[in-house]
Design a protein around this motif. Structure first.
Motif, mmCIF file in Angstrom:
data_model
loop_
_atom_site.group_PDB
_atom_site.id
_atom_site.type_symbol
_atom_site.label_atom_id
_atom_site.label_comp_id
_atom_site.label_asym_id
_atom_site.label_seq_id
_atom_site.Cartn_x
_atom_site.Cartn_y
_atom_site.Cartn_z
ATOM 1 N N GLU A 1 106.816 94.523 8.806
ATOM 2 C CA GLU A 1 106.506 93.343 9.617
ATOM 3 C C GLU A 1 107.690 92.385 9.568
ATOM 4 O O GLU A 1 108.178 92.033 8.508
ATOM 5 C CB GLU A 1 105.241 92.644 9.093
ATOM 6 C CG GLU A 1 103.963 93.453 9.266
ATOM 7 C CD GLU A 1 103.496 93.517 10.709
ATOM 8 O OE1 GLU A 1 103.959 92.675 11.515
ATOM 9 O OE2 GLU A 1 102.681 94.390 11.037
ATOM 10 N N ARG A 2 108.131 91.933 10.742
ATOM 11 C CA ARG A 2 109.198 90.953 10.864
ATOM 12 C C ARG A 2 108.767 89.896 11.882
ATOM 13 O O ARG A 2 108.618 90.209 13.072
ATOM 14 C CB ARG A 2 110.503 91.607 11.338
ATOM 15 C CG ARG A 2 110.993 92.727 10.447
ATOM 16 C CD ARG A 2 111.574 92.213 9.152
ATOM 17 N NE ARG A 2 111.946 93.309 8.273
ATOM 18 C CZ ARG A 2 113.086 93.985 8.383
ATOM 19 N NH1 ARG A 2 113.949 93.668 9.329
ATOM 20 N NH2 ARG A 2 113.352 94.974 7.552
ATOM 21 N N SER A 3 108.530 88.672 11.412
ATOM 22 C CA SER A 3 108.108 87.577 12.295
ATOM 23 C C SER A 3 106.841 87.946 13.054
ATOM 24 O O SER A 3 106.732 87.756 14.276
ATOM 25 C CB SER A 3 109.234 87.213 13.275
ATOM 26 O OG SER A 3 110.396 86.814 12.581
ATOM 27 N N LEU A 4 105.883 88.537 12.317
ATOM 28 C CA LEU A 4 104.584 88.950 12.860
ATOM 29 C C LEU A 4 104.715 90.035 13.921
ATOM 30 O O LEU A 4 103.778 90.287 14.684
ATOM 31 C CB LEU A 4 103.833 87.737 13.452
ATOM 32 C CG LEU A 4 103.555 86.578 12.469
ATOM 33 C CD1 LEU A 4 102.816 85.468 13.182
ATOM 34 C CD2 LEU A 4 102.779 87.062 11.261
ATOM 35 N N GLU A 5 105.866 90.694 13.998
ATOM 36 C CA GLU A 5 106.077 91.785 14.935
ATOM 37 C C GLU A 5 106.365 93.057 14.139
ATOM 38 O O GLU A 5 107.089 93.023 13.138
ATOM 39 C CB GLU A 5 107.241 91.488 15.882
ATOM 40 C CG GLU A 5 106.988 90.342 16.846
ATOM 41 C CD GLU A 5 105.927 90.685 17.880
ATOM 42 O OE1 GLU A 5 105.713 91.885 18.142
ATOM 43 O OE2 GLU A 5 105.294 89.748 18.408
ATOM 44 N N PRO A 6 105.810 94.201 14.567
ATOM 45 C CA PRO A 6 106.059 95.449 13.828
ATOM 46 C C PRO A 6 107.468 95.972 14.074
ATOM 47 O O PRO A 6 108.030 95.823 15.160
ATOM 48 C CB PRO A 6 104.999 96.396 14.395
ATOM 49 C CG PRO A 6 104.759 95.900 15.782
ATOM 50 C CD PRO A 6 104.911 94.403 15.713
ATOM 51 N N ILE A 7 108.036 96.584 13.054
ATOM 52 C CA ILE A 7 109.322 97.262 13.176
ATOM 53 C C ILE A 7 109.211 98.580 12.418
ATOM 54 O O ILE A 7 108.693 98.625 11.297
ATOM 55 C CB ILE A 7 110.478 96.394 12.639
ATOM 56 C CG1 ILE A 7 111.811 97.130 12.843
ATOM 57 C CG2 ILE A 7 110.276 95.985 11.192
ATOM 58 C CD1 ILE A 7 113.020 96.279 12.550
ATOM 59 N N TRP A 8 109.639 99.640 13.037
ATOM 60 C CA TRP A 8 109.517 100.979 12.464
ATOM 61 C C TRP A 8 110.877 101.372 11.881
ATOM 62 O O TRP A 8 111.875 101.458 12.600
ATOM 63 C CB TRP A 8 109.076 101.965 13.538
ATOM 64 C CG TRP A 8 107.804 101.548 14.204
ATOM 65 C CD1 TRP A 8 107.668 100.788 15.325
ATOM 66 C CD2 TRP A 8 106.485 101.838 13.749
ATOM 67 N NE1 TRP A 8 106.349 100.590 15.618
ATOM 68 C CE2 TRP A 8 105.580 101.227 14.662
ATOM 69 C CE3 TRP A 8 105.950 102.549 12.680
ATOM 70 C CZ2 TRP A 8 104.202 101.305 14.528
ATOM 71 C CZ3 TRP A 8 104.586 102.641 12.543
ATOM 72 C CH2 TRP A 8 103.728 102.032 13.453
#
Length: 518
Positions: free
Chosen positions: A375-382
Motif C-alpha cells: 500500500e502506498r498512499s492508500l493505493e495498491p502497488i504490486w
C-alpha cells in the motif's frame, strides 16, 4: 619506510556490458540483407588471486577503489563488441575475504586460489540475435547489464605452524632470529615489534614456520596495546609457544603472573570458527610450550629453576633457553617440530574438489518471481521481484516501442500477467519491478496482449502502444448526433438574437425569399 597493512576495505566494481547493435545490412543488389547488428561484449570482473610474491595489503590501503574495464558495444556487419579484461588483484596467502557484516566469503589459502569480488555485466544482444521467423527484422537491441559493485573486507592471517606469544620485550624477536634466518628489529624497549615476523626453522627432518606476534598486555583481547590488532595472526597456528621473561625488572611481574595474564587474553579472544583447515579450535585447546628466556643472566637462571616445577605441575612442557648463548635452543626447536609433525599427521587428507553442475530447470520448475501487494498512499502497488524480470528490465531501452513490446511478451511468457490476474489486480494499478531504490514503476494494462511478432509495423514501433485507435460504429454514431445537436443549438441562438432585434429577418424567411426568386 615499508608499511605493513593486514586489513583493508576494498571497493570493487565490475565492468558494464556493452550494448547490442541495431543494424540492417544494406548492400548493392541485396535489398533484403536482413539484420546484422552484433552483440555487445561482457564487462571484466574483479578477481582476487593469491600470489606468493605479495606479503601485504598496502597497495589496496592506498588505492581502495578498483574497477574492471567495460565491454565494447556491438557493431554492424556482425562485429561483436570486445570483452573487457578481468582485473586480477594479487593478495597474500592466507587472506580472508569478508563482507561489511563480517560474514566470511572466501578463505584464500594456497598459491593460485582466487575469488571473484565483483562480476562483470553481460553484454546486450544485437538485433541479429533477436531475429526469428516471425520477427525477421527487429528494430531494437538489448542493453548491456551493469557490473556488480561490492565492498569487501580483506584480512590477512599469517600462515605459520608455531606462534610466539608473550609480553613486550620478552625476547620473542631475539628467539625467532636465533632459530631462523629472520631478522626482525630488536631493541631494549617495549613494542619494538610492530608487525608479525615469519621465519622458517629447520631441525633435523623437521621444517616449519614460526611467527613472532607483537607483544600482548593485559586487556589485549579488548583492544589495548597492539594485541587485538595482531591476534588474528595466531588463529591459523597449530601450536603456541609462551615466551616468558625471567630477567624483567618491572615491579609486580614474574613468569607465573605473565603466563596467567597471557592465557586469559588468549581465552577471551574469539577464534573465527568459519575458517577452513581445521585451525578454528580455541587457542587454549592447542598444544602449548613454555619458554623461560634470558637464562644467561644469573638471576634469571635462578628464577627459571624456581618456577619450572610449578609450571610442570600445571602440565606444561618447559624449556630454559638463552638467545644470547643459544643454550637450550636445539631441544626447543626439535620439540616444536615434533608438535607440528603430529598436527600434520592428524589432519585429514585434502580431497580433490568435485565439480557438481546443477542447471536450473527451464520449464516446470519453481516460480522464478514473486509478487507482493503493498500500500502506498492508500493505493495498491504490486511489487515483482525475481532474477529474470529485474534483468530484463535493465536490458530494455524504454525509448523504443518495439523493445517495450518485446519486454511485455517476455513477461507474459514468464507468467507475470496471469499471476496478477489471480491476485485480483485491476487495470491502472502500479507495478514495481526490482528493488525499492532503482526499480521500474509502470501502470498495468491487461489489454497489452503478447505476440508482437504477429503484428506488422515499422521497425522500432509497436501498434499496441500506439495512441491512435479506429473508432467503433457506436462511437461514430454518437459523434454524428453530437454534431447535429451542436448545429441545432446554433440555429436557436441565431433565432433568439433576431427576436431580440439584433437581426431584421430570420434565417427561414431569407431562405423562403430565395426560393421564390428562383
Amino acid at each position: 619506510m615499508a608499511e605493513f597493512v593486514d586489513r583493508v576495505v576494498l571497493h570493487t566494481s565490475g565492468g558494464n556490458g556493452g550494448h547490442g547493435c541495431v543494424s540492417v545490412k544494406r548492400e548493392k543488389f541485396k535489398p533484403l540483407g536482413g539484420p546484422d547488428g552484433a552483440n555487445g561484449g561482457d564487462g571484466g570482473s574483479v578477481i582476487l588471486r593469491v600470489d606468493g610474491q605479495t606479503t601485504t595489503l598496502l597497495n589496496y590501503h592506498r588505492s581502495p577503489h578498483r574497477a574492471a574495464p567495460n565491454g565494447g558495444p556491438g557493431m554492424g556487419d556482425h562485429r561483436q563488441g570486445f570483452v573487457g579484461e578481468d582485473l586480477i588483484l594479487s593478495v597474500p596467502d592466507g587472506t580472508v575475504v569478508k563482507d561489511r557484516d563480517g560474514n566470511v566469503l572466501a578463505d584464500l589459502v594456497g598459491i593460485g586460489a582466487e575469488y571473484v569480488a565483483a562480476s562483470g555485466g553481460q553484454g546486450g544482444l544485437g538485433n541479429a540475435h533477436l531475429a526469428s521467423p516471425k520477427r525477421k527484422a527487429p528494430g531494437f537491441a538489448l542493453l548491456g547489464l551493469p557490473g556488480q559493485a561490492n565492498d569487501v573486507v580483506l584480512e590477512l592471517k599469517s600462515l605459520a605452524d608455531i606462534a610466539l606469544v608473550g609480553y613486550p620485550s620478552a625476547g620473542k624477536s631475539s628467539l625467532i632470529a636465533a632459530i631462523s634466518k629472520a631478522r626482525p628489529k630488536i631493541a631494549d624497549y617495549p613494542f619494538t615489534t610492530l608487525v608479525p615476523n615469519l621465519g622458517v626453522v629447520e631441525a633435523g627432518d623437521y621444517r616449519y614456520t614460526v611467527a613472532d606476534v607483537p607483544g600482548l598486555i593485559a586487556g589485549a583481547s579488548e583492544g589495548k596495546g597492539l594485541g587485538l590488532q595482531f591476534l588474528r595472526h595466531v588463529e591459523r597456528c597449530a601450536a603456541l609457544v609462551h615466551v616468558l621473561d625471567c630477567a624483567t625488572l618491572e615491579p609486580g611481574r614474574d613468569p607465573i603472573s605473565d603466563l596467567e595474564i597471557i592465557e586469559s587474553e588468549l581465552a577471551a579472544y574469539a577464534v573465527d570458527g568459519r575458517l577452513d583447515g581445521g585451525r578454528s579450535v580455541p587457542l587454549l585447546e592447542r598444544p602449548r610450550l613454555v619458554v623461560l628466556n634470558k637464562i644467561d643472566v644469573p638471576e634469571a637462571r635462578e628464577l627459571a629453576e624456581f618456577v619450572r616445577p610449578m609450571l610442570e605441575e600445571k602440565g606444561y612442557r618447559v624449556f630454559e633457553v638463552s638467545t644470547a648463548s643459544h643454550e637450550g635452543l636445539k631441544q626447543l626447536t626439535f620439540a616444536m617440530g615434533q608438535i607440528v609433525q603430529e598436527g600434520r599427521e592428524q589432519e585429514p587428507d585434502a580431497e580433490p574438489a568435485r565439480v557438481v553442475l546443477s542447471p536450473k530447470a527451464v520449464r516446470g520448475g519453481a516460480k522464478e518471481f514473486t509478487i507482493t501487494r503493498e500500500e502506498r498512499s492508500l493505493e495498491p502497488i504490486w511489487h515483482v521481484r525475481g532474477e529474470k524480470p529485474e534483468k530484463w528490465v535493465l536490458q530494455t531501452d524504454f525509448n523504443n516501442e518495439e523493445a517495450i513490446g518485446y519486454l511485455a511478451d517476455r513477461f507474459a511468457k514468464l507468467g507475470i500477467e496471469e499471476e496478477l490476474f489471480k491476485m485480483n489486480a485491476r487495470p491502472g494499478d502500479a507495478v514495481l519491478i526490482g528493488p525499492e531504490e532503482n526499480g521500474v514503476v509502470f501502470d498495468w494494462e491487461p489489454t497489452m496482449l503478447g505476440g508482437a511478432e504477429l503484428l506488422a509495423s515499422p521497425r522500432g514501433t509497436d501498434p499496441r502502444l500506439s495512441e491512435d485507435h479506429r473508432p467503433t460504429r457506436e462511437q461514430r454514431r454518437r459523434e454524428y448526433y453530437e454534431r447535429m445537436d451542436a448545429k441545432a443549438a446554433a440555429r436557436d441562438e441565431l433565432e433568439a438574437e433576431r427576436l431580440a432585434g439584433m437581426w431584421t429577418e430570420s434565417v427561414d424567411e431569407r431562405r423562403a425569399r430565395k426560393r421564390e426568386s428562383e
